[in-house]
Write a protein that holds these residues in place. Structure first.
Motif, mmCIF file in Angstrom:
data_model
loop_
_atom_site.group_PDB
_atom_site.id
_atom_site.type_symbol
_atom_site.label_atom_id
_atom_site.label_comp_id
_atom_site.label_asym_id
_atom_site.label_seq_id
_atom_site.Cartn_x
_atom_site.Cartn_y
_atom_site.Cartn_z
ATOM 1 N N ARG A 67 11.569 5.768 3.719
ATOM 2 C CA ARG A 67 11.233 7.376 3.763
ATOM 3 C C ARG A 67 10.241 7.613 4.737
ATOM 4 O O ARG A 67 9.615 6.556 4.922
ATOM 5 C CB ARG A 67 11.320 8.240 2.531
ATOM 6 N N ALA A 68 10.051 8.830 5.398
ATOM 7 C CA ALA A 68 8.945 8.918 6.289
ATOM 8 C C ALA A 68 7.624 8.661 5.508
ATOM 9 O O ALA A 68 6.657 8.480 6.009
ATOM 10 C CB ALA A 68 8.765 10.495 6.718
ATOM 11 N N ARG A 69 7.508 8.938 4.146
ATOM 12 C CA ARG A 69 6.207 8.649 3.275
ATOM 13 C C ARG A 69 5.869 7.297 3.326
ATOM 14 O O ARG A 69 4.696 7.019 3.395
ATOM 15 C CB ARG A 69 6.250 9.273 2.030
ATOM 16 N N HIS A 70 6.760 6.164 3.532
ATOM 17 C CA HIS A 70 6.819 4.971 3.281
ATOM 18 C C HIS A 70 5.979 4.629 4.781
ATOM 19 O O HIS A 70 5.120 3.683 4.781
ATOM 20 C CB HIS A 70 8.058 3.904 3.163
ATOM 21 N N ILE A 71 6.376 5.105 5.642
ATOM 22 C CA ILE A 71 5.972 4.827 7.292
ATOM 23 C C ILE A 71 4.583 5.200 7.219
ATOM 24 O O ILE A 71 3.592 4.662 7.752
ATOM 25 C CB ILE A 71 7.028 5.319 8.054
ATOM 26 N N ASN A 72 4.176 6.713 6.705
ATOM 27 C CA ASN A 72 3.057 7.022 6.684
ATOM 28 C C ASN A 72 2.042 6.285 5.852
ATOM 29 O O ASN A 72 0.999 6.236 6.279
ATOM 30 C CB ASN A 72 2.993 8.638 6.095
ATOM 31 N N ASP A 73 2.455 5.716 4.687
ATOM 32 C CA ASP A 73 1.803 5.015 3.977
ATOM 33 C C ASP A 73 1.273 3.560 4.660
ATOM 34 O O ASP A 73 0.075 3.049 4.686
ATOM 35 C CB ASP A 73 2.412 4.340 2.589
ATOM 36 N N LEU A 132 -1.223 1.550 16.018
ATOM 37 C CA LEU A 132 -0.672 2.174 15.086
ATOM 38 C C LEU A 132 0.462 3.024 15.682
ATOM 39 O O LEU A 132 1.790 2.804 15.119
ATOM 40 C CB LEU A 132 -1.676 3.163 14.306
ATOM 41 N N GLN A 133 0.247 3.336 17.003
ATOM 42 C CA GLN A 133 1.357 4.196 17.637
ATOM 43 C C GLN A 133 2.366 3.209 18.047
ATOM 44 O O GLN A 133 3.601 3.354 17.939
ATOM 45 C CB GLN A 133 0.660 4.719 18.861
ATOM 46 N N ASN A 134 2.128 2.018 18.346
ATOM 47 C CA ASN A 134 2.945 0.919 18.650
ATOM 48 C C ASN A 134 4.020 0.715 17.246
ATOM 49 O O ASN A 134 5.057 0.445 17.326
ATOM 50 C CB ASN A 134 2.300 -0.441 19.099
ATOM 51 N N ILE A 135 3.218 0.442 16.181
ATOM 52 C CA ILE A 135 3.979 0.246 14.904
ATOM 53 C C ILE A 135 5.091 1.383 14.591
ATOM 54 O O ILE A 135 6.105 1.077 14.446
ATOM 55 C CB ILE A 135 2.845 0.163 13.582
ATOM 56 N N ARG A 136 4.444 2.435 14.895
ATOM 57 C CA ARG A 136 5.446 3.742 14.530
ATOM 58 C C ARG A 136 6.498 3.564 15.528
ATOM 59 O O ARG A 136 7.715 3.968 15.310
ATOM 60 C CB ARG A 136 4.604 4.856 14.802
ATOM 61 N N ALA A 137 6.346 3.487 16.941
ATOM 62 C CA ALA A 137 7.274 3.475 17.988
ATOM 63 C C ALA A 137 8.441 2.315 17.762
ATOM 64 O O ALA A 137 9.802 2.553 17.799
ATOM 65 C CB ALA A 137 6.670 3.270 19.186
ATOM 66 N N VAL A 138 7.908 1.169 17.089
ATOM 67 C CA VAL A 138 8.805 0.009 16.854
ATOM 68 C C VAL A 138 9.841 0.856 15.803
ATOM 69 O O VAL A 138 11.009 0.266 15.712
ATOM 70 C CB VAL A 138 8.126 -1.264 16.363
ATOM 71 N N PRO A 181 13.789 7.881 9.328
ATOM 72 C CA PRO A 181 12.637 8.441 8.632
ATOM 73 C C PRO A 181 11.338 8.375 9.605
ATOM 74 O O PRO A 181 10.473 9.031 9.294
ATOM 75 C CB PRO A 181 12.645 7.430 7.494
ATOM 76 N N ALA A 182 11.465 7.331 10.627
ATOM 77 C CA ALA A 182 10.114 7.507 11.581
ATOM 78 C C ALA A 182 9.820 8.507 12.280
ATOM 79 O O ALA A 182 8.764 8.949 12.590
ATOM 80 C CB ALA A 182 10.450 6.132 12.477
ATOM 81 N N ARG A 183 10.952 9.261 12.636
ATOM 82 C CA ARG A 183 10.766 10.341 13.483
ATOM 83 C C ARG A 183 10.362 11.400 12.699
ATOM 84 O O ARG A 183 9.613 12.313 13.226
ATOM 85 C CB ARG A 183 12.109 10.777 14.029
ATOM 86 N N LYS A 184 10.335 11.374 11.264
ATOM 87 C CA LYS A 184 9.725 12.402 10.397
ATOM 88 C C LYS A 184 8.349 11.975 9.858
ATOM 89 O O LYS A 184 7.825 12.841 9.652
ATOM 90 C CB LYS A 184 10.573 12.639 9.316
ATOM 91 N N ASP A 201 4.280 10.965 10.296
ATOM 92 C CA ASP A 201 3.158 11.746 11.240
ATOM 93 C C ASP A 201 3.007 11.161 12.354
ATOM 94 O O ASP A 201 2.799 10.009 12.318
ATOM 95 C CB ASP A 201 1.888 11.911 9.966
ATOM 96 N N PRO A 202 2.785 11.837 13.394
ATOM 97 C CA PRO A 202 2.140 11.186 14.788
ATOM 98 C C PRO A 202 0.839 10.700 14.583
ATOM 99 O O PRO A 202 -0.088 11.285 13.701
ATOM 100 C CB PRO A 202 2.465 12.353 15.634
ATOM 101 N N ILE A 203 0.583 9.689 15.278
ATOM 102 C CA ILE A 203 -0.690 9.143 15.273
ATOM 103 C C ILE A 203 -1.389 10.018 16.340
ATOM 104 O O ILE A 203 -1.128 10.198 17.699
ATOM 105 C CB ILE A 203 -0.648 7.597 15.771
#
Length: 189
Positions: A77-83, A98-104, A122-125, A127-129
């Protein structure tokens, strides 16, 4: 399982809609790490070598070391990615990484969504860096003069001159070709 008959009917309608779209409702057991490893192999030919290496680094260095690597793809979920982004930031990972990790994660999850392996990205949901605003620092006249004097007689003299007098970025200067220079008017097109 449901508090009201209306909730149960709404869920039944949702399941029927998913089945009509051909979405497989069987539980998935694929782990994020297994999916990312296969995904990297699958998309290697699509990207430039630099992009592929950045994505591979994000997967194998940052994500593989985190508990998210062993989570089921369908459980993320998005919370896991935020974590993971928060843990990485706390460990000193720079905002660009961090932006690269989120983009991947976003790109891989979008492919998993297209492949009907997950129902949402969930990555689209997540939080942006936020990149810290570094601001642009311009050289004053004295600093520009010293810069040009220092560059005089070196391999970067011409590049330094063009940079100072046009304000062009180094990538623009290095990509400049003769057909983009108007010698009669004395400007760059």
């Amino acid at each position: 399982m449901f508090k009201t008959q209306g909730e149960a009917l709404a869920k039944l309608k949702e399941i029927g809609l998913q089945l009509s779209k051909g979405i497989d409702l069987a539980p998935r057991k694929a782990l994020l790490g297994d999916y990312l490893t296969a995904w990297l192999d699958r998309v290697k030919a699509k990207w430039t070598p630099n992009t592929y290496e950045r994505y591979k680094c994000a997967c194998l260095i940052h994500l593989k070391a985190d508990p998210i690597w062993k989570m089921k793809l369908t459980d993320i979920r998005a919370r896991h990615i935020n974590d993971i982004l928060a843990r990485s930031a706390k460990a000193g990972t720079k905002p660009a990484t961090l932006q690269n990790i989120r983009a991947v994660l976003s790109t891989a999850m979008q492919q998993a969504l297209s492949d009907d392996l997950i129902g949402d990205n969930p990555a689209r949901k997540s939080d942006p860096i936020r990149q810290p605003d570094k601001g642009i620092k311009f050289l004053n006249a004295e600093e520009a003069k010293r810069f040009l004097e220092t560059a005089k007689g070196t391999i970067i003299e011409d590049i330094a001159f063009v940079a100072i007098y046009t304000g062009m970025r180094h990538s623009e200067i290095l990509g400049l070709t003769w057909d983009r220079i108007d010698f009669k008017k004395g400007n760059v097109l």
